[in-house]
Design a protein around this motif. Structure first.
Motif, PDB file in Angstrom:
ATOM      1  N   ASP A  38       0.837  -1.189   0.000  1.00 49.52           N
ATOM      2  CA  ASP A  38       0.000   0.000   0.000  1.00 49.52           C
ATOM      3  C   ASP A  38       0.881   1.251   0.000  1.00 49.52           C
ATOM      4  N   GLU A  39       0.340   2.337  -0.549  1.00 46.18           N
ATOM      5  CA  GLU A  39       1.080   3.589  -0.638  1.00 46.18           C
ATOM      6  C   GLU A  39       0.136   4.764  -0.401  1.00 46.18           C
ATOM      7  N   GLN A  40       0.730   5.900  -0.052  1.00 46.46           N
ATOM      8  CA  GLN A  40      -0.041   7.119   0.055  1.00 46.46           C
ATOM      9  C   GLN A  40      -0.661   7.460  -1.300  1.00 46.46           C
ATOM     10  N   ARG A  41      -1.902   7.945  -1.270  1.00 45.30           N
ATOM     11  CA  ARG A  41      -2.575   8.284  -2.522  1.00 45.30           C
ATOM     12  C   ARG A  41      -1.895   9.456  -3.235  1.00 45.30           C
ATOM     13  N   SER A  42      -1.133  10.237  -2.489  1.00 48.00           N
ATOM     14  CA  SER A  42      -0.450  11.383  -3.083  1.00 48.00           C
ATOM     15  C   SER A  42       0.835  10.990  -3.821  1.00 48.00           C
ATOM     16  N   ARG A  43       1.245   9.751  -3.682  1.00 45.46           N
ATOM     17  CA  ARG A  43       2.507   9.316  -4.290  1.00 45.46           C
ATOM     18  C   ARG A  43       2.309   9.031  -5.775  1.00 45.46           C
ATOM     19  N   PRO A  44       3.244   9.449  -6.631  1.00 42.55           N
ATOM     20  CA  PRO A  44       3.107   9.166  -8.068  1.00 42.55           C
ATOM     21  C   PRO A  44       3.065   7.669  -8.350  1.00 42.55           C
ATOM     22  N   SER A  70      -7.686 -10.381  -1.217  1.00 51.52           N
ATOM     23  CA  SER A  70      -8.864 -10.449  -0.353  1.00 51.52           C
ATOM     24  C   SER A  70      -9.001  -9.212   0.525  1.00 51.52           C
ATOM     25  N   CYS A  71     -10.241  -8.963   0.957  1.00 45.36           N
ATOM     26  CA  CYS A  71     -10.563  -7.858   1.846  1.00 45.36           C
ATOM     27  C   CYS A  71     -11.160  -8.421   3.140  1.00 45.36           C
ATOM     28  N   SER A  72     -11.239  -7.578   4.126  1.00 43.15           N
ATOM     29  CA  SER A  72     -11.796  -7.999   5.415  1.00 43.15           C
ATOM     30  C   SER A  72     -13.225  -7.496   5.557  1.00 43.15           C
ATOM     31  N   SER A  73     -14.054  -8.270   6.231  1.00 38.95           N
ATOM     32  CA  SER A  73     -15.430  -7.831   6.517  1.00 38.95           C
ATOM     33  C   SER A  73     -15.438  -6.644   7.474  1.00 38.95           C
ATOM     34  N   LYS A  74     -14.288  -6.361   8.112  1.00 37.32           N
ATOM     35  CA  LYS A  74     -14.198  -5.233   9.041  1.00 37.32           C
ATOM     36  C   LYS A  74     -14.041  -3.904   8.318  1.00 37.32           C
ATOM     37  N   GLY A  75     -13.744  -3.956   7.007  1.00 41.10           N
ATOM     38  CA  GLY A  75     -13.639  -2.707   6.257  1.00 41.10           C
ATOM     39  C   GLY A  75     -12.326  -2.565   5.519  1.00 41.10           C
ATOM     40  N   GLY A  76     -12.216  -1.461   4.781  1.00 44.87           N
ATOM     41  CA  GLY A  76     -11.112  -1.233   3.855  1.00 44.87           C
ATOM     42  C   GLY A  76      -9.708  -1.315   4.412  1.00 44.87           C
ATOM     43  N   PRO A  77      -9.416  -0.766   5.603  1.00 44.18           N
ATOM     44  CA  PRO A  77      -8.032  -0.767   6.075  1.00 44.18           C
ATOM     45  C   PRO A  77      -7.514  -2.117   6.549  1.00 44.18           C
ATOM     46  N   TRP A  78      -8.400  -3.105   6.753  1.00 44.03           N
ATOM     47  CA  TRP A  78      -8.034  -4.276   7.521  1.00 44.03           C
ATOM     48  C   TRP A  78      -7.464  -5.422   6.700  1.00 44.03           C
ATOM     49  N   GLY A  79      -7.881  -5.598   5.481  1.00 41.88           N
ATOM     50  CA  GLY A  79      -7.483  -6.758   4.710  1.00 41.88           C
ATOM     51  C   GLY A  79      -6.149  -6.599   4.012  1.00 41.88           C
ATOM     52  N   PRO A  80      -5.646  -7.682   3.403  1.00 41.01           N
ATOM     53  CA  PRO A  80      -4.410  -7.595   2.618  1.00 41.01           C
ATOM     54  C   PRO A  80      -4.535  -6.598   1.462  1.00 41.01           C
ATOM     55  N   MET A  97      -5.999  -3.370   0.783  1.00 37.55           N
ATOM     56  CA  MET A  97      -6.540  -2.372   1.701  1.00 37.55           C
ATOM     57  C   MET A  97      -6.828  -1.051   1.006  1.00 37.55           C
ATOM     58  N   ALA A  98      -7.666  -0.241   1.642  1.00 38.16           N
ATOM     59  CA  ALA A  98      -7.970   1.100   1.159  1.00 38.16           C
ATOM     60  C   ALA A  98      -8.378   1.961   2.348  1.00 38.16           C
ATOM     61  N   ARG A  99      -7.677   3.085   2.503  1.00 41.53           N
ATOM     62  CA  ARG A  99      -8.019   4.094   3.501  1.00 41.53           C
ATOM     63  C   ARG A  99      -8.148   5.437   2.788  1.00 41.53           C
ATOM     64  N   ALA A 100      -8.538   6.453   3.529  1.00 39.82           N
ATOM     65  CA  ALA A 100      -8.675   7.775   2.927  1.00 39.82           C
ATOM     66  C   ALA A 100      -7.333   8.295   2.411  1.00 39.82           C
ATOM     67  N   ASP A 101      -6.236   7.923   3.089  1.00 43.91           N
ATOM     68  CA  ASP A 101      -4.931   8.462   2.733  1.00 43.91           C
ATOM     69  C   ASP A 101      -4.063   7.483   1.951  1.00 43.91           C
ATOM     70  N   ALA A 102      -4.408   6.205   1.943  1.00 43.71           N
ATOM     71  CA  ALA A 102      -3.536   5.207   1.327  1.00 43.71           C
ATOM     72  C   ALA A 102      -4.368   4.036   0.819  1.00 43.71           C
ATOM     73  N   ARG A 103      -3.762   3.242  -0.046  1.00 41.98           N
ATOM     74  CA  ARG A 103      -4.434   2.070  -0.568  1.00 41.98           C
ATOM     75  C   ARG A 103      -3.410   1.120  -1.171  1.00 41.98           C
ATOM     76  N   THR A 104      -3.805  -0.124  -1.384  1.00 42.14           N
ATOM     77  CA  THR A 104      -2.995  -1.044  -2.164  1.00 42.14           C
ATOM     78  C   THR A 104      -2.992  -0.543  -3.603  1.00 42.14           C
ATOM     79  N   VAL A 105      -1.810  -0.271  -4.142  1.00 43.19           N
ATOM     80  CA  VAL A 105      -1.748   0.359  -5.463  1.00 43.19           C
ATOM     81  C   VAL A 105      -1.421  -0.628  -6.585  1.00 43.19           C
ATOM     82  N   SER A 106      -0.956  -1.837  -6.240  1.00 40.00           N
ATOM     83  CA  SER A 106      -0.616  -2.795  -7.296  1.00 40.00           C
ATOM     84  C   SER A 106      -0.497  -4.186  -6.698  1.00 40.00           C
ATOM     85  N   PHE A 107      -0.509  -5.170  -7.569  1.00 37.94           N
ATOM     86  CA  PHE A 107      -0.262  -6.556  -7.180  1.00 37.94           C
ATOM     87  C   PHE A 107       0.843  -7.107  -8.067  1.00 37.94           C
TER      88      PHE A 107
END
Length: 230
Positions: free
Chosen positions: A1-7, A167-177, A179-189
């Motif tokens: 995962d990386e900051q959404r502001s990162r190129p 996969s994602c978690s039933s607990k929400g975006g930040p929790w699974g492998p 992931m997605a948060r307001a400031d960061a997300r998984t950007v590639s596989f």
């Protein structure tokens, strides 16, 4: 995962490091990488060690050198045992933020190094340490949830491992492998397959800004070095 502001990273490409052909995606800011494989079947990856990252007031005045460049310095290694001295020399020559680096060779030898800003330690890696994951947010709880998902899915081969990483978690975006948060997300596989036909680096960037999915995989094939064909 990386900051959404990162190129966005440059997709995997083949280049030479100290006379050795390497395949890796590239960080367009510093020129480093977080995952590489070379023509001898040596593979290394980098993760941030958030637990040991010091507050801004305690960081070097001149700043840290990119950890992605540190990983590039391992590009010509043939084994984890060869990579160890290179890492020890590097952390003595420049300031790096805390990290984990994991390296393996085609024979199955796998080593994990931990740099906490002061000491570099190493340990052998076995199935009991999987999954290897990090999080800058609610670290202990997130790692426990990802471990729970791993145990639940119980991946037994590479394809099942790929399913886990998506996969994602039933607990929400930040929790699974994945992931997605307001400031960061998984950007590639990324997936690396070592086979008699070559070293295959498959790369899937995130498809859209709304976190809807991933682009179809693009694969770069790196031929084996003649002396290291399995």
């Amino acid at each position: 995962d990386e900051q959404r502001s990162r190129p966005a990273a440059l997709p995997p490409q083949i280049f030479e490091l100290d006379g050795t052909r390497v395949v890796a995606p590239i960080d367009p800011q510093a020129g480093g990488t977080w995952l590489l494989a070379n023509e001898r079947g040596f593979v290394a990856t980098l993760l941030n060690y958030y637990d040991a990252t010091p507050p801004a007031s305690q960081r070097p005045a001149e700043g840290y050198r990119s950890r992605g460049l540190l990983l590039r310095s391992l590009g010509a290694c043939t084994s984890p045992s060869e990579a160890g001295p290179v890492l020890r020399h590097a952390v003595c020559e420049a300031a790096y933020a805390p990290f984990w680096i994991i390296a393996l060779d085609p024979g199955g030898a796998t080593t994990r190094w931990r740099w906490d800003g002061e000491d570099l330690t190493s340990s052998e890696v076995g199935p009991d340490v999987m999954p290897v994951t990090t999080s800058s947010w609610e670290t202990a709880d997130v790692l426990a949830e990802r471990a729970r998902l791993f145990e639940q899915l119980h991946p037994g081969d590479a394809d099942e491992l790929e399913t886990y990483h998506h996969s994602c978690s039933s607990k929400g975006g930040p929790w699974g492998p994945c992931m997605a948060r307001a400031d960061a997300r998984t950007v590639s596989f990324s997936r690396i397959d070592l086979s008699p036909e070559g070293i295959f680096f498959s790369y899937r960037p995130r498809a859209t800004e709304d976190d809807a999915g991933f682009e179809p995989p693009a694969t770069v094939t790196l031929p084996w070095h003649p002396d290291h064909r399995p």
